[in-house]
Design a protein around this motif. Structure first.
Motif, PDB file in Angstrom:
ATOM      1  N   PHE A 114     -20.346 -42.414  29.628  1.00 25.24           N
ATOM      2  CA  PHE A 114     -20.938 -41.468  28.682  1.00 25.24           C
ATOM      3  C   PHE A 114     -19.869 -40.551  28.096  1.00 25.24           C
ATOM      4  N   SER A 115     -19.032 -39.989  28.952  1.00 24.99           N
ATOM      5  CA  SER A 115     -18.023 -39.048  28.463  1.00 24.99           C
ATOM      6  C   SER A 115     -16.959 -39.754  27.623  1.00 24.99           C
ATOM      7  N   ARG A 116     -16.533 -40.948  28.044  1.00 25.42           N
ATOM      8  CA  ARG A 116     -15.513 -41.676  27.276  1.00 25.42           C
ATOM      9  C   ARG A 116     -16.073 -42.163  25.932  1.00 25.42           C
ATOM     10  N   SER A 117     -17.354 -42.507  25.898  1.00 28.04           N
ATOM     11  CA  SER A 117     -17.958 -42.949  24.635  1.00 28.04           C
ATOM     12  C   SER A 117     -17.984 -41.808  23.626  1.00 28.04           C
ATOM     13  N   LEU A 118     -18.312 -40.608  24.083  1.00 29.56           N
ATOM     14  CA  LEU A 118     -18.295 -39.453  23.187  1.00 29.56           C
ATOM     15  C   LEU A 118     -16.908 -39.231  22.606  1.00 29.56           C
ATOM     16  N   ALA A 119     -15.884 -39.440  23.455  1.00 32.35           N
ATOM     17  CA  ALA A 119     -14.513 -39.230  22.999  1.00 32.35           C
ATOM     18  C   ALA A 119     -14.110 -40.228  21.918  1.00 32.35           C
ATOM     19  N   LEU A 120     -14.750 -41.396  21.899  1.00 32.63           N
ATOM     20  CA  LEU A 120     -14.422 -42.391  20.877  1.00 32.63           C
ATOM     21  C   LEU A 120     -14.764 -41.904  19.473  1.00 32.63           C
ATOM     22  N   PHE A 121     -15.768 -41.017  19.374  1.00 33.26           N
ATOM     23  CA  PHE A 121     -16.256 -40.590  18.068  1.00 33.26           C
ATOM     24  C   PHE A 121     -15.424 -39.433  17.525  1.00 33.26           C
ATOM     25  N   HIS A 122     -14.120 -39.567  17.673  1.00 40.69           N
ATOM     26  CA  HIS A 122     -13.190 -38.635  17.037  1.00 40.69           C
ATOM     27  C   HIS A 122     -13.175 -38.924  15.538  1.00 40.69           C
ATOM     28  N   LEU A 123     -12.925 -37.900  14.745  1.00 41.56           N
ATOM     29  CA  LEU A 123     -12.973 -38.058  13.292  1.00 41.56           C
ATOM     30  C   LEU A 123     -12.068 -39.185  12.810  1.00 41.56           C
ATOM     31  N   PHE A 183     -10.991 -60.218  17.698  1.00 41.65           N
ATOM     32  CA  PHE A 183     -10.057 -60.688  18.716  1.00 41.65           C
ATOM     33  C   PHE A 183      -8.912 -59.689  18.895  1.00 41.65           C
ATOM     34  N   PHE A 184      -8.397 -59.154  17.791  1.00 37.61           N
ATOM     35  CA  PHE A 184      -7.330 -58.152  17.879  1.00 37.61           C
ATOM     36  C   PHE A 184      -7.852 -56.838  18.450  1.00 37.61           C
ATOM     37  N   TYR A 185      -9.094 -56.484  18.063  1.00 39.56           N
ATOM     38  CA  TYR A 185      -9.640 -55.228  18.554  1.00 39.56           C
ATOM     39  C   TYR A 185      -9.968 -55.290  20.044  1.00 39.56           C
ATOM     40  N   LEU A 186     -10.163 -56.503  20.574  1.00 37.78           N
ATOM     41  CA  LEU A 186     -10.397 -56.625  22.014  1.00 37.78           C
ATOM     42  C   LEU A 186      -9.277 -55.982  22.811  1.00 37.78           C
ATOM     43  N   PHE A 187      -8.059 -56.153  22.336  1.00 38.28           N
ATOM     44  CA  PHE A 187      -6.910 -55.615  23.057  1.00 38.28           C
ATOM     45  C   PHE A 187      -6.569 -54.196  22.614  1.00 38.28           C
ATOM     46  N   ALA A 188      -7.353 -53.678  21.661  1.00 42.27           N
ATOM     47  CA  ALA A 188      -7.220 -52.265  21.303  1.00 42.27           C
ATOM     48  C   ALA A 188      -8.195 -51.407  22.100  1.00 42.27           C
ATOM     49  N   PHE A 189      -9.320 -52.007  22.547  1.00 40.76           N
ATOM     50  CA  PHE A 189     -10.308 -51.249  23.311  1.00 40.76           C
ATOM     51  C   PHE A 189      -9.712 -50.580  24.551  1.00 40.76           C
ATOM     52  N   PRO A 190      -8.895 -51.286  25.373  1.00 32.53           N
ATOM     53  CA  PRO A 190      -8.355 -50.619  26.575  1.00 32.53           C
ATOM     54  C   PRO A 190      -7.524 -49.388  26.250  1.00 32.53           C
ATOM     55  N   GLY A 191      -6.695 -49.493  25.198  1.00 31.68           N
ATOM     56  CA  GLY A 191      -5.864 -48.349  24.841  1.00 31.68           C
ATOM     57  C   GLY A 191      -6.674 -47.162  24.390  1.00 31.68           C
ATOM     58  N   VAL A 192      -7.763 -47.401  23.675  1.00 34.01           N
ATOM     59  CA  VAL A 192      -8.594 -46.313  23.173  1.00 34.01           C
ATOM     60  C   VAL A 192      -9.462 -45.734  24.286  1.00 34.01           C
ATOM     61  N   ILE A 193     -10.077 -46.614  25.075  1.00 39.50           N
ATOM     62  CA  ILE A 193     -11.048 -46.168  26.079  1.00 39.50           C
ATOM     63  C   ILE A 193     -10.360 -45.632  27.327  1.00 39.50           C
ATOM     64  N   LEU A 194      -9.336 -46.337  27.815  1.00 43.21           N
ATOM     65  CA  LEU A 194      -8.706 -45.946  29.078  1.00 43.21           C
ATOM     66  C   LEU A 194      -7.685 -44.829  28.901  1.00 43.21           C
ATOM     67  N   GLU A 195      -7.017 -44.829  27.751  1.00 45.07           N
ATOM     68  CA  GLU A 195      -5.920 -43.879  27.562  1.00 45.07           C
ATOM     69  C   GLU A 195      -6.218 -42.808  26.526  1.00 45.07           C
ATOM     70  N   GLY A 196      -7.421 -42.855  25.947  1.00 47.12           N
ATOM     71  CA  GLY A 196      -7.806 -41.814  24.994  1.00 47.12           C
ATOM     72  C   GLY A 196      -7.028 -41.853  23.705  1.00 47.12           C
ATOM     73  N   GLY A 197      -6.512 -43.023  23.323  1.00 45.71           N
ATOM     74  CA  GLY A 197      -5.738 -43.134  22.094  1.00 45.71           C
ATOM     75  C   GLY A 197      -6.617 -43.221  20.868  1.00 45.71           C
ATOM     76  N   ARG A 198      -5.983 -43.386  19.724  1.00 44.71           N
ATOM     77  CA  ARG A 198      -6.697 -43.554  18.468  1.00 44.71           C
ATOM     78  C   ARG A 198      -6.621 -45.023  18.069  1.00 44.71           C
ATOM     79  N   TYR A 199      -7.620 -45.480  17.325  1.00 46.94           N
ATOM     80  CA  TYR A 199      -7.704 -46.891  17.000  1.00 46.94           C
ATOM     81  C   TYR A 199      -6.496 -47.384  16.207  1.00 46.94           C
TER      82      TYR A 199
END
Length: 600
Positions: A114-123, A183-199
């Motif tokens: 829940f908390s990590r999903s909210l963080a995804l919705f950065h501007l 397919f490319f975004y599959l390997f972007a999900f870990p960086g965004v979700i686990l490390e709080g990065g930007r897409y």
């Protein structure tokens, strides 16, 4: 590399399987109640804002011109996007914990997701986050197990695309492109979700990790998923063997066939839910394993579990809770159980008189439907320039007769010279475009007709003339007047109250469907819901669904208990009407395991 990857992926995915199973079931239940109530509120608010009783395709444009409705839809879409990413985030977090060799509880998984999903919705993430929602829904990859993962293109649109080779080629290219992008975004999900990065940065990192490894990576993911399916197949075979041996233990008169069938149905329903949950888990487990491998990360050594009653009891309770909830959930509609008990009396309606077996909207098609014993035929009626009522679907003759000319610009004398059969096959060369009178004469006393009036804006007294021809043929009780234009139905009911009317619509959103000039609704299959069917039938309206040509859509319509099923393939629809409750695989399996000699 593949063997360690498969082992690591499967191990990570199964590390805390009760937790992810409990998460997925509670996630589905929460989503169902959330969006059911949200839809009720959204529908009521839009109807009040627009001041209309029904929102259908004829007035859907009003929704997008009203600022309040647009704002409501945007808020609903944002909530839907959050719901989608909540599941994706949970799966990534779960698989990461498994890769790290750690267990996770369902409560902790919910909190972190829940908390990590909210963080995804950065501007900065928002454009990508919102754009990926429909892509995830249409993807061939099993990224989601919720209802968004089951989004399908409406069948009538897909049939239209398939019917145009150039358009179908473009469609395939677009779908391939979307899946490559994902397919490319599959390997972007870990960086965004686990490390709080930007897409944007995560996507660059994904490109770097996959540089020179794209084909190898795609093959590795495929192998992991095939390994998962192989394990599932082996477990299914073991389940069948154990059930068979157990059924033979007693001395049942039928050799144990009934006992086997009962438990097989229960366990296969549970297995279906489990496969739906663990399918996306297997994909993300493989992605996380590859992600860490390409980064050069070393997987931690597993921590030995403490063996004591204190530490073992929560695990036992978690497994028990997961299995109990799985058993209950698998018996519900959300878990894949049939929508409703099939009702007797569903009539099969030949779309365009029988378009799959003869040229559409012709006497040949209607005669085929009569010979086959179809209950009703649907035909389309338009007016020529000189006012004659002809049976044709398109607004011009190009597709069926090769004449690029509008119906309302063409005299009936020209229509009579056209060949509407050769485009279908040489066998029907010379088949003419019939008049309404000809179709009525052919149908009288043999088959009911659903006469769809095509509103083009160029017709003159279309409704009065149609009713006049029906009454002249003495077929008021044998015909139904249908249209996508409610004004035509209102005219029809005023002129001929005895003739039933059907409102054809892609969608129908309302709080009440009791329009006095509408006796029934014909709804596109993709938008048909059990709630809509029950509401309409409670209001005394008949419910038809169109245009069902696939097995899945026919079964959906039949199980919802509609009054009519509109299809190009009536024999297939009749087959499913007669065998809805039969499981041919189970019948074949029990015939093999329990020969007739054992059941005497």
């Amino acid at each position: 590399m593949l063997k360690p990857l498969v082992r690591a992926g499967l191990g990570a995915g199964l590390k805390s399987w009760p937790a992810v199973l409990l998460f997925e079931i509670t996630y589905k239940i929460a989503g169902y109640f959330l969006f059911l109530n949200l839809w009720e509120l959204l529908r009521s608010a839009m109807l009040r804002a627009l001041g209309v009783s029904v929102i259908g395709q004829q007035n859907i444009g009003l929704v997008f011109r009203d600022p309040m409705c647009v704002l409501l839809l945007l808020c609903a879409f944002l909530l839907l996007a959050f719901y989608v990413y909540l599941e994706v985030t949970a799966l990534v977090l779960y698989c990461e914990e498994g890769w790290q060799g750690r267990s996770i509880s369902v409560w902790r998984l919910w909190r972190r997701a829940f908390s990590r999903s909210l963080a995804l919705f950065h501007l900065r993430n928002l454009p990508v986050v919102l754009a990926l929602v429909p892509v995830i829904g249409l993807s061939a990859l099993p990224l989601a197990n919720g209802f968004v993962g089951k989004v399908q293109i409406p069948e009538f649109i897909f049939d239209y695309i398939k019917g145009a080779p150039a358009l179908f080629a473009v469609f395939l290219a677009v779908m391939a492109g979307l899946n490559v992008l994902l397919f490319f975004y599959l390997f972007a999900f870990p960086g965004v979700i686990l490390e709080g990065g930007r897409y944007r940065g995560a996507l660059r990192e994904s490109g770097r990790l996959l540089k020179g490894r794209k084909i190898k990576t795609a093959l590795a993911l495929l192998v992991c998923m095939l390994a998962f399916l192989l394990v599932a197949l082996l477990l299914s075979a073991c389940m069948i063997l154990l059930l068979w041996l157990w059924s033979k233990w007693g001395a049942a008169p039928d050799g144990g066939r009934g006992l086997f069938t009962f438990h097989y149905l229960k366990l296969s329903a549970m297995g279906g839910v489990l496969l739906g949950v663990l399918g996306p888990v297997s994909l993300f487990s493989a992605v996380l394993s590859l992600y860490h491998h390409y980064r050069g990360d070393v997987r931690p050594e597993p921590v030995p579990a403490k063996r004591s009653l204190k530490f073992g009891l929560p695990g036992v309770l978690s497994v028990a809770a997961a299995l109990i909830l799985l058993g209950i959930f698998s018996e519900t509609e959300l878990g894949g159980s049939p929508y409703a008990v099939p009702q007797a009396g569903t009539v099969v309606v030949s779309h365009r008189a029988g378009a799959a077996f003869a040229p559409e909207n012709t006497l040949a098609a209607l005669e085929w439907s009569i010979r086959e014993g179809v209950g009703m035929a649907e035909i389309d009626v338009q007016q020529t320039r000189d006012g004659r009522l002809i049976v044709l679907h398109d607004t011009d003759f190009q597709r069926v007769a090769g004449l690029n000319q509008k119906v309302w610009e063409t005299d009936y004398a020209t229509v009579r010279t056209l060949d509407a059969g050769s485009h279908f096959s040489a066998e029907f060369a010379g088949e003419r475009i019939p008049t309404l009178d000809e179709m009525l004469e052919a149908a009288k006393g043999k088959i009911e007709l659903m006469i769809e009036l095509k509103a083009t804006g160029h017709e003159t007294d279309l409704v009065p003339r149609t009713i006049e021809r029906i009454q002249a043929a003495g077929m008021e009780e044998q015909c139904v007047i249908a249209s996508m234009d409610p004004d035509l139905l209102r005219q029809s009911k005023e002129l001929a109250p005895r003739i039933n009317t059907v409102y054809i619509t892609v969608m129908a959103f309302s709080e009440r469907y009791d329009l006095p000039y509408v006796d029934g609704y014909s709804v596109e299959t993709g938008f048909l819901t059990a709630e809509l069917v029950a509401t309409l039938q409670t209001d005394g309206k008949k419910v038809y669904a169109w245009t069902a040509n696939s097995d899945a859509s026919m079964l959906k319509i039949i199980r919802m208990g509609t009054d009519g099923l509109v299809t190009d393939n009536p024999p297939l629809a009749e087959f499913f009407l007669n065998v809805t409750d039969r499981n041919y695989f189970l019948d074949s399996l029990t015939d093999l395991l329990y020969p007739a000699a054992d059941r005497k």
